[in-house]
Motif scaffolding. Structure first.
Motif, short mmCIF file in Angstrom:
data_model
loop_
_atom_site.label_atom_id
_atom_site.label_comp_id
_atom_site.label_asym_id
_atom_site.label_seq_id
_atom_site.Cartn_x
_atom_site.Cartn_y
_atom_site.Cartn_z
N PHE A 188 27.76 49.26 -26.06
CA PHE A 188 27.14 48.05 -25.51
C PHE A 188 25.71 47.91 -26.00
N GLN A 189 25.23 46.66 -26.02
CA GLN A 189 23.85 46.42 -26.45
C GLN A 189 22.88 47.14 -25.53
N ASN A 190 23.20 47.23 -24.24
CA ASN A 190 22.36 47.99 -23.31
C ASN A 190 23.19 49.09 -22.68
N LYS A 233 26.59 37.23 -31.89
CA LYS A 233 27.00 38.55 -32.40
C LYS A 233 27.67 39.40 -31.32
N THR A 234 27.00 39.50 -30.18
CA THR A 234 27.55 40.32 -29.09
C THR A 234 28.87 39.74 -28.60
N THR A 235 28.93 38.42 -28.52
CA THR A 235 30.17 37.76 -28.10
C THR A 235 31.30 38.10 -29.08
N LEU A 258 29.48 48.96 -32.80
CA LEU A 258 28.17 49.39 -32.28
C LEU A 258 27.23 48.20 -32.24
N ASP A 259 26.80 47.84 -31.02
CA ASP A 259 25.90 46.70 -30.86
C ASP A 259 24.46 47.21 -30.83
N GLU A 260 23.73 46.96 -31.88
CA GLU A 260 22.33 47.40 -32.02
C GLU A 260 22.17 48.92 -31.81
#
Ligand SMILES: Nc1ncnc2c1ncn2[C@@H]1O[C@H](COP(=O)(O)OP(=O)(O)OP(=O)(O)O)[C@@H](O)[C@H]1O
Ligand SMILES: [Mg+2]
Length: 226
Positions: free
Chosen positions: A87-89, A46-48, A164-166
């Motif tokens: 970003f996820q983080n 997913k992030t990729t 939007l990642d998470e």
């Protein structure tokens, strides 16, 4: 209905390590009018896929087109003018000394005047319930506060498309509801959204299309009733 294409993947594959495809020949279009959700288990890609939609990663094989332009020839700066990416983080991206500076940073670089920046920053601080923290050091915030700050900073730049990642990670129920309302309003204003999420409630509540990936391939693609 004539939908505006935001991204087209055409036989897109991606490898971090040679001969290990993390994204495996995906072909699909993502439309600007939709709130598209990307779901799937940990490590499914997913992030990729999100990074391929922003040009942070370029495909190893196949093509990615953004607004009909081959992303291979676009710089991150060109993409960044149109696309906001969470970003996820997100705390890894913070670099300012205060919350208000973090939100106003891009506007300052773009050369907007002080009055405009202050007004916009104030509006976003209030929208994301961060006003009481405007002088706080971003890295000292709680996870939910960091998440809200990161989204506020992205919106300051007025992107046409949001990935939007998470985004609800660390948000309590009330803050989640607030975020959902904000995202729905943005989408009504014509801002396209891709939402990468494990939060099935959120996905079912706001997305009108759900793409499920597993081991780098699309295994389901459904449209929810509007
Ligand atoms: N920089 C990297 N180098 C090598 N392999 C990587 C790298 N980043 C991710 N991977 C691998 O690629 C695969 C897909 O990772 P990705 O982060 O896209 O998954 P994800 O669906 O976002 O997972 P999660 O739900 O945990 O966020 C995983 O097997 C992961 O280990
Ligand atoms: Mg991920």
């Amino acid at each position: 209905m004539n939908l505006l294409e935001y991204i087209e993947f055409r036989n897109t594959s991606f490898e971090y390590i040679k001969d290990k495809k993390v994204i495996n020949s995906i072909s699909t279009k993502v439309y600007k009018d939709d709130i598209t959700a990307i779901v799937g288990p940990n490590g499914s890609g997913k992030t990729t896929l999100g990074k391929l939609m922003t040009g942070i990663l370029k495909p190893t094989f196949g093509k990615v087109y953004m607004f009909n332009k081959d992303i291979k020839y676009m710089t991150l700066g060109q993409v960044g003018k149109q696309v906001g990416y969470l970003f996820q983080n997100p705390e890894k991206q913070f670099f300012s000394c205060t919350v208000e500076e973090e939100i106003g940073f891009v506007l300052k670089i773009k050369g907007f005047d002080r009055e405009y920046i202050d007004k916009k920053v104030e509006y976003l601080l209030e929208l994301f319930q961060l006003d009481h923290l405007k002088e706080a050091f971003p890295l000292k915030l709680s996870q939910g506060e960091k998440q809200r700050l990161a989204i506020a900073a992205i919106l300051a730049n007025e992107p046409e498309y949001l990935i939007l990642d998470e985004p609800t990670k660390g948000l309590d129920m009330d803050r989640k509801t607030t975020l959902v309302n904000i995202l729905e309003k943005l989408n009504e204003k014509g801002i396209g959204i891709t939402l990468i999420s494990h939060d099935y409630n959120l996905v079912n509540q706001i997305s009108n299309r759900v793409i499920e990936i597993y081991r780098g391939e699309i295994v389901e693609d459904r449209r929810n009733k509007d």
